[in-house]
Design a protein around this motif. Structure first.
Motif, mmCIF file in Angstrom:
data_model
loop_
_atom_site.group_PDB
_atom_site.id
_atom_site.type_symbol
_atom_site.label_atom_id
_atom_site.label_comp_id
_atom_site.label_asym_id
_atom_site.label_seq_id
_atom_site.Cartn_x
_atom_site.Cartn_y
_atom_site.Cartn_z
ATOM 1 N N LYS A 1 0.833 -1.200 0.000
ATOM 2 C CA LYS A 1 0.000 0.000 0.000
ATOM 3 C C LYS A 1 0.870 1.253 0.000
ATOM 4 O O LYS A 1 0.587 2.222 -0.703
ATOM 5 C CB LYS A 1 -0.925 -0.009 1.215
ATOM 6 C CG LYS A 1 -1.884 1.176 1.253
ATOM 7 C CD LYS A 1 -2.809 1.102 2.460
ATOM 8 C CE LYS A 1 -3.757 2.304 2.476
ATOM 9 N NZ LYS A 1 -4.667 2.268 3.656
ATOM 10 N N LEU A 2 1.923 1.237 0.807
ATOM 11 C CA LEU A 2 2.839 2.379 0.851
ATOM 12 C C LEU A 2 3.714 2.450 -0.396
ATOM 13 O O LEU A 2 3.864 3.508 -1.020
ATOM 14 C CB LEU A 2 3.732 2.288 2.098
ATOM 15 C CG LEU A 2 3.078 2.532 3.459
ATOM 16 C CD1 LEU A 2 4.082 2.259 4.570
ATOM 17 C CD2 LEU A 2 2.565 3.961 3.561
ATOM 18 N N PHE A 3 4.300 1.334 -0.761
ATOM 19 C CA PHE A 3 5.300 1.297 -1.830
ATOM 20 C C PHE A 3 4.679 1.604 -3.195
ATOM 21 O O PHE A 3 5.258 2.349 -3.994
ATOM 22 C CB PHE A 3 5.972 -0.084 -1.860
ATOM 23 C CG PHE A 3 7.242 -0.123 -2.646
ATOM 24 C CD1 PHE A 3 8.431 0.309 -2.091
ATOM 25 C CD2 PHE A 3 7.260 -0.592 -3.957
ATOM 26 C CE1 PHE A 3 9.618 0.276 -2.815
ATOM 27 C CE2 PHE A 3 8.431 -0.629 -4.690
ATOM 28 C CZ PHE A 3 9.615 -0.190 -4.114
ATOM 29 N N LEU A 4 3.501 1.056 -3.465
ATOM 30 C CA LEU A 4 2.889 1.231 -4.785
ATOM 31 C C LEU A 4 2.300 2.614 -4.984
ATOM 32 O O LEU A 4 1.988 2.995 -6.114
ATOM 33 C CB LEU A 4 1.807 0.165 -5.010
ATOM 34 C CG LEU A 4 2.307 -1.285 -5.031
ATOM 35 C CD1 LEU A 4 1.155 -2.247 -5.290
ATOM 36 C CD2 LEU A 4 3.402 -1.466 -6.081
ATOM 37 N N ASP A 5 2.151 3.383 -3.907
ATOM 38 C CA ASP A 5 1.695 4.773 -4.048
ATOM 39 C C ASP A 5 2.834 5.706 -4.447
ATOM 40 O O ASP A 5 2.595 6.873 -4.775
ATOM 41 C CB ASP A 5 1.083 5.266 -2.729
ATOM 42 C CG ASP A 5 -0.381 4.865 -2.598
ATOM 43 O OD1 ASP A 5 -0.976 4.509 -3.632
ATOM 44 O OD2 ASP A 5 -0.910 4.888 -1.474
#
Length: 452
Positions: free
Chosen positions: A28-32
């Motif tokens: 969730k954090l990385f793909l944003d």
């Protein structure tokens, strides 16, 4: 929101998710993040977590992030991937990015990697690698849309739709004839504003500006700057369309060439950055510095040769650093201006003469102003009018010579197809030191009877 989180905070949060094994939270954090920021975060996270990251990321994310790593980091990244992920990633990468990554590998390793790729993709990459380094062919991609000159606007639009996922850029559509030669170009705007039944040959722009595949990449970068292109077609010697170069690759070229020029201007050799190890950085700087050290010994021998003059007028020693330093500084200033100008403009004989005459006038103005000023200072300080004349006239002459040296040397190197940045700042400074001491002590010796 991710955008509000500082990079160092993001790194800590991602590491926490990795330690806890929270795949959903990590993704969730990385793909944003944008691909560039993903690459930065990947390198900031300790290597012991890299394998888990690669297991969690999907192929599209890996493929988009990979080009933003440095070439050596990219190779390490690919080697860390499982074979069932590595080869599909290579197939999905833009061919110009892949060719850049493979450049520093051995032929055997290139064959091993490309041999497992899709045949068509592997052949495209090998063709790019066949071109000389730092040429248009090395930075081009074969992922573009072309149409035959017999196409209609409607057929062209339909082809663009079918190849939208394949092509890197859809801003321009290139038109070829039956021999695959480039004969025209269309903008997407033209296609939108023209009736579907109109033949593309009736609306295409025929005076196409292109780059030969063997053209130096710096020349291509100048074309982009001159015409404000976002892409440019690449052709072979028979005008056959072989690829396109996009603006993002040209920006990389500009940064690369600027880095190389700065490195040579500073005589630091190969690239040195914040991550370079001390021993490596030292070894890259030492060759130039050792050479300059021996050249600098000439200055010592010059002073030794004028030992009698110096012993009779000790005050001459007070102005030696000033004369040498000012001459080196003005030479380096001219060198920087010329190298920057050569990187952005085409040089012809008329322009070269104009530049030399301008810098000569600049040297004269700077020399007179600084020479008169130091003459007055020397007279007030030492109470000797003749000493003021010697120091002032020496500074005038050496500043003119220093300015000309910083101008002429890079122009001559450029004329003979050498990179003008090799006339590095330290080299120009050292040469000017030698010339300034010769002139200074030569003039002082001429006026020795009036100084003692």
């Amino acid at each position: 929101m991710v955008a509000d989180i500082r990079p160092e905070q993001m790194t800590i949060a991602l590491i926490r998710q990795l330690k806890e094994g929270d795949r959903t939270g990590f993704l969730k954090l990385f793909l944003d993040l944008r691909p560039y920021d993903q690459a930065v975060q990947y390198m900031e996270i300790p290597k012991k977590h890299h394998q888990l990251i690669l297991e969690w990321l999907d192929l599209p994310t890996i493929t988009e992030m990979l080009p933003y790593l440095k070439p050596d980091e990219q190779i390490e990244f690919i080697r860390s991937l499982d074979p069932d992920k590595a080869i599909p990633v290579l197939d999905l990468m833009q061919n110009d990015d892949l060719a850049a990554m493979l450049t520093d590998l051995s032929p055997e390793e290139i064959d091993r990697l490309t041999g497992q790729m899709l045949k068509e993709e592997a052949e495209s990459v090998r063709k790019i690698l066949d071109y000389p380094a730092e040429t248009a062919g090395r930075i081009m991609t074969n992922r573009y849309v072309w149409v035959h000159e017999d196409y209609t606007v409607g057929q062209t639009v339909e082809k663009l739709k079918n190849y939208s996922d394949y092509a890197e850029y859809l801003n321009y559509t290139y038109v070829i004839n039956s021999d695959k030669q480039l004969v025209g170009v269309l903008s997407y705007r033209q296609l939108l504003l023209t009736d579907a039944d109109t033949p593309v040959r009736d609306i295409m722009y025929r005076r196409v500006i292109s780059a030969n595949a063997r053209t130096d990449q710096e020349v291509v970068a100048k074309q982009f700057a001159r015409y404000d292109f976002v892409s440019i077609p690449v052709t072979d010697d028979d005008n056959v369309l072989v690829g396109i170069i996009t603006v993002d690759d040209v920006i990389d070229v500009i940064v690369q060439e600027a880095d190389e020029d700065i490195e040579m201007l500073m005589a630091s050799g190969k690239q040195i950055d914040f991550r370079t190890k001390p021993v490596t950085a030292a070894m890259r700087r030492l060759p130039w510095l050792i050479l300059l050290l021996f050249i600098g010994l000439v200055s010592g021998s010059i002073i030794s040769g004028f030992e009698d003059t110096l012993s009779q007028v000790v005050a001459l020693a007070f102005f030696m650093p000033l004369i040498a330093g000012m001459t080196g500084n003005t030479g380096t200033q001219s060198l920087s201006i010329i190298v920057r100008g050569l990187a952005t403009e085409d040089l012809d004989m008329k322009t070269a003469i104009k530049v030399v005459l301008r810098e000569l006038l600049v040297g004269v103005i700077i020399g007179i102003v600084c020479g008169v000023l130091i003459s007055v200072i020397a007279y007030i300080w030492q109470g000797s009018f003749v000493l003021g004349i010697v120091v002032g006239s020496s500074l005038i002459i050496t500043l003119i010579i220093g300015t000309l040296a910083g101008t002429v040397i890079p122009l001559v190197l450029s004329r003979f197809k050498f990179d003008p940045a090799v006339a590095s700042g330290p080299l120009i400074t050292t040469v000017n030191d030698i010339l300034s001491l010769l002139i200074y002590f030569g003039i002082a010796t001429m006026f020795l009877n009036y100084l003692t």
